[in-house]
Design an enzyme around this catalytic site. Sequence first.
Site, PDB file in Angstrom:
ATOM      1  N   CYS A  39       0.746  -1.122  -0.004  1.00 23.61           N
ATOM      2  CA  CYS A  39      -0.005  -0.170  -0.183  1.00 23.61           C
ATOM      3  C   CYS A  39       1.026   1.359  -0.049  1.00 23.61           C
ATOM      4  O   CYS A  39       1.990   1.186   0.273  1.00 23.61           O
ATOM      5  CB  CYS A  39      -1.037  -0.043   1.306  1.00 23.61           C
ATOM      6  SG  CYS A  39      -2.207   1.253   1.361  1.00 23.61           S
ATOM      7  N   ASP A  41       0.469   3.588   2.048  1.00 22.24           N
ATOM      8  CA  ASP A  41       0.384   4.158   3.176  1.00 22.24           C
ATOM      9  C   ASP A  41       1.758   4.489   3.884  1.00 22.24           C
ATOM     10  O   ASP A  41       2.686   3.867   3.679  1.00 22.24           O
ATOM     11  CB  ASP A  41      -0.223   3.074   4.051  1.00 22.24           C
ATOM     12  CG  ASP A  41      -0.589   3.648   5.609  1.00 22.24           C
ATOM     13  OD1 ASP A  41       0.061   4.041   6.375  1.00 22.24           O
ATOM     14  OD2 ASP A  41      -1.903   3.329   5.793  1.00 22.24           O
ATOM     15  N   ARG A  43       2.891   4.590   6.547  1.00 19.15           N
ATOM     16  CA  ARG A  43       3.397   3.913   7.611  1.00 19.15           C
ATOM     17  C   ARG A  43       4.140   2.502   7.220  1.00 19.15           C
ATOM     18  O   ARG A  43       4.597   1.761   8.166  1.00 19.15           O
ATOM     19  CB  ARG A  43       2.131   3.446   8.804  1.00 19.15           C
ATOM     20  CG  ARG A  43       1.538   4.772   9.374  1.00 19.15           C
ATOM     21  CD  ARG A  43       0.291   4.550   9.931  1.00 19.15           C
ATOM     22  NE  ARG A  43      -0.483   4.041   8.769  1.00 19.15           N
ATOM     23  CZ  ARG A  43      -1.928   3.686   9.348  1.00 19.15           C
ATOM     24  NH1 ARG A  43      -2.298   3.656  10.451  1.00 19.15           N
ATOM     25  NH2 ARG A  43      -2.961   3.531   8.215  1.00 19.15           N
ATOM     26  N   HIS A  97      -1.966  -4.394   5.170  1.00 14.52           N
ATOM     27  CA  HIS A  97      -1.485  -3.966   6.553  1.00 14.52           C
ATOM     28  C   HIS A  97      -2.872  -3.586   7.343  1.00 14.52           C
ATOM     29  O   HIS A  97      -3.945  -3.158   6.839  1.00 14.52           O
ATOM     30  CB  HIS A  97      -0.694  -2.702   6.393  1.00 14.52           C
ATOM     31  CG  HIS A  97      -1.396  -1.454   5.944  1.00 14.52           C
ATOM     32  ND1 HIS A  97      -1.954  -0.436   6.555  1.00 14.52           N
ATOM     33  CD2 HIS A  97      -1.394  -0.903   4.547  1.00 14.52           C
ATOM     34  CE1 HIS A  97      -2.497   0.570   5.852  1.00 14.52           C
ATOM     35  NE2 HIS A  97      -2.198   0.133   4.582  1.00 14.52           N
ATOM     36  N   CYS A 100      -6.179  -0.294   7.365  1.00 16.93           N
ATOM     37  CA  CYS A 100      -5.784  -0.007   5.905  1.00 16.93           C
ATOM     38  C   CYS A 100      -6.904   1.106   5.480  1.00 16.93           C
ATOM     39  O   CYS A 100      -8.374   0.755   5.704  1.00 16.93           O
ATOM     40  CB  CYS A 100      -5.685  -0.944   4.865  1.00 16.93           C
ATOM     41  SG  CYS A 100      -5.603  -0.596   3.234  1.00 16.93           S
TER      42      CYS A 100
END
Length: 222
Positions: A39, A41, A43, A97, A100
């Site tokens: 992703c 993302d 993080r 993850h 999400c």
Amino acid sequence: MQKLVHGIHQFQTQIFKSHRDLFERLGRDQAPETLFITCSDSRISPNLITQTQPGELFILRNVGNLVPPYESLGSTAAGIEFAVAVLQVKDIIVCGHSNCGAMKALLEPEQLGQLPATKSWLAHARKTERIMWESYGHLKGHELLHATVEENALVQLENLRSHPAVAKAMANGALHLHAWVYKIETGEVFAFDPDRGQYTSVTGTAGLAPLDTEHRATDLSI
């Protein structure tokens, strides 16, 4: 921006100098053994999680770690084709993850009212959405979201098989597919075990609850 500039200065004066041979070699060629699809993302840091150096992972990132079917040609398909047909990676990992946002939006489409591009992209996850509402109606909240993350990674493996380069390499026994889920808050990584029908820790024996297999036309083997 100043923080980023400071980071570049630190990289050039400290890290690059101590790894000059590695970067000079990478400047000539790359030979990663793994395609890591995850992703966008902020993080998620694939190299940090796996403790790999530059050149060891070929990384594709997008919202929701989606793999559109091959007929939906685009950047993701091009990256997969290059990694498999040219770089000849041996493994492909699709890594979802915890918590999400893309999967949360899939379950709560009202969030997408002002995000037309995101809504259009998440159409590639409609199969995941259908699976969740048909087979996981008994779950709510965090449990439903986490199960969605797990199922979505498996759906993307199914989509991967529709890519000719992937299908050819798998038929030759040269490529293996893996579904992972990274739990941000604990640092744990779980890999899907087709024999158990559940995700198990890649570093231990602890496992997550088995997935519901009733909705699938085929088994959950990878």
